[in-house]
Design a protein around this motif. Structure first.
Motif, mmCIF file in Angstrom:
data_model
loop_
_atom_site.group_PDB
_atom_site.id
_atom_site.type_symbol
_atom_site.label_atom_id
_atom_site.label_comp_id
_atom_site.label_asym_id
_atom_site.label_seq_id
_atom_site.Cartn_x
_atom_site.Cartn_y
_atom_site.Cartn_z
ATOM 1 N N PRO A 125 0.755 -1.170 0.022
ATOM 2 C CA PRO A 125 -0.136 0.076 0.013
ATOM 3 C C PRO A 125 0.671 1.464 -0.090
ATOM 4 O O PRO A 125 0.428 2.210 -0.658
ATOM 5 N N TYR A 126 1.772 1.178 0.716
ATOM 6 C CA TYR A 126 2.484 2.610 0.808
ATOM 7 C C TYR A 126 3.328 2.861 -0.493
ATOM 8 O O TYR A 126 3.618 3.904 -0.784
ATOM 9 N N ALA A 127 3.977 1.887 -1.209
ATOM 10 C CA ALA A 127 4.568 1.978 -2.599
ATOM 11 C C ALA A 127 3.375 2.401 -3.618
ATOM 12 O O ALA A 127 3.656 3.400 -4.535
ATOM 13 N N ALA A 128 2.111 1.966 -3.448
ATOM 14 C CA ALA A 128 1.269 2.448 -4.584
ATOM 15 C C ALA A 128 0.836 3.830 -4.178
ATOM 16 O O ALA A 128 0.878 4.522 -4.972
ATOM 17 N N ALA A 129 0.980 4.218 -2.954
ATOM 18 C CA ALA A 129 0.565 5.482 -2.608
ATOM 19 C C ALA A 129 1.811 6.422 -2.956
ATOM 20 O O ALA A 129 1.377 7.566 -3.606
ATOM 21 N N ALA A 130 2.914 6.086 -2.858
ATOM 22 C CA ALA A 130 4.149 6.851 -3.391
ATOM 23 C C ALA A 130 4.072 6.812 -4.763
ATOM 24 O O ALA A 130 4.259 8.105 -5.395
ATOM 25 N N LEU A 131 3.656 5.952 -5.623
ATOM 26 C CA LEU A 131 3.664 6.152 -6.959
ATOM 27 C C LEU A 131 2.604 7.049 -7.476
ATOM 28 O O LEU A 131 2.742 7.804 -8.389
ATOM 29 N N ASP A 132 1.438 7.097 -6.703
ATOM 30 C CA ASP A 132 0.448 8.016 -6.973
ATOM 31 C C ASP A 132 0.899 9.503 -6.667
ATOM 32 O O ASP A 132 0.760 10.503 -7.636
ATOM 33 N N HIS A 133 1.556 9.639 -5.683
ATOM 34 C CA HIS A 133 2.158 10.881 -5.361
ATOM 35 C C HIS A 133 3.254 11.446 -6.465
ATOM 36 O O HIS A 133 3.359 12.562 -7.034
ATOM 37 N N ILE A 134 4.075 10.464 -6.990
ATOM 38 C CA ILE A 134 4.981 10.591 -8.025
ATOM 39 C C ILE A 134 4.365 11.136 -9.214
ATOM 40 O O ILE A 134 4.565 12.015 -9.802
ATOM 41 N N ALA A 135 3.148 10.425 -9.686
ATOM 42 C CA ALA A 135 2.632 10.720 -10.713
ATOM 43 C C ALA A 135 1.991 12.128 -10.791
ATOM 44 O O ALA A 135 1.835 12.909 -11.937
ATOM 45 N N LYS A 136 1.599 12.520 -9.508
ATOM 46 C CA LYS A 136 1.023 14.043 -9.352
ATOM 47 C C LYS A 136 2.201 15.020 -9.063
ATOM 48 O O LYS A 136 1.788 15.977 -8.483
ATOM 49 N N GLN A 137 3.159 14.440 -9.159
ATOM 50 C CA GLN A 137 4.404 15.483 -8.733
ATOM 51 C C GLN A 137 4.340 15.945 -7.486
ATOM 52 O O GLN A 137 4.890 17.230 -7.209
#
Length: 148
Positions: free
Chosen positions: A124-136
């Motif tokens: 879950p935290y990796a998925a959340a981080a990838l979402d944050h990265i996509a949103k810069q």
């Protein structure tokens, strides 16, 4: 005198191929979320810089070599599990060597995923981080009780 806060530092590699797909490995035999996908990752060891530790982990887990100049810090997450952890997410689009599964006792294999078609079963935290990265978004916090 109070004890100083200490935190485990997690290192994560967002490795992108020429199609911008992200490399994820399926966890196995770890005792934590086996069957879920995760980025190449590990912990910083005493005496290492963050980029040195990540380069070591990339070689140990996936058999690739990365030049420190090819790493970009794309996200920092302060997250709480059983203790506070600081997770650093670095991105690379260049490396040498072939991606291979060098830890088959912990990883069922590596697969490339489009950022808009990531597997449902992810840490879950990796998925959340990838979402944050996509949103810069360069920084996030996760798992802390915000009522305190």
């Amino acid at each position: 005198m109070s004890d100083r806060y200490t935190s485990c530092i997690d290192l994560h590699l967002v490795l992108r191929d020429g199609q911008q797909r992200i490399l994820l490995g399926e966890r196995v035999n770890t005792g934590f979320m086996d069957g879920a996908f995760h980025l190449p990752a590990g912990h910083l060891e005493d005496g290492e810089s963050a980029t040195t530790g990540l380069i070591r982990e990339a070689d140990e887990e996936a058999g690739i070599r990365i030049d420190p100049a090819d790493l970009t810090l794309v996200h920092t997450m302060h997250h709480r599990t059983n203790s506070g952890r600081l997770a650093l997410f670095f991105e690379a689009t260049q490396w040498s060597g072939e991606v291979t599964n060098r830890e088959p006792d912990k990883c069922a294999g590596w697969k490339w995923f489009s950022p808009d078609a990531l597997p449902e079963q992810m840490i879950p935290y990796a998925a959340a981080a990838l979402d944050h990265i996509a949103k810069q978004r360069p920084y996030s916090e996760r798992g802390w009780d915000t009522t305190q």
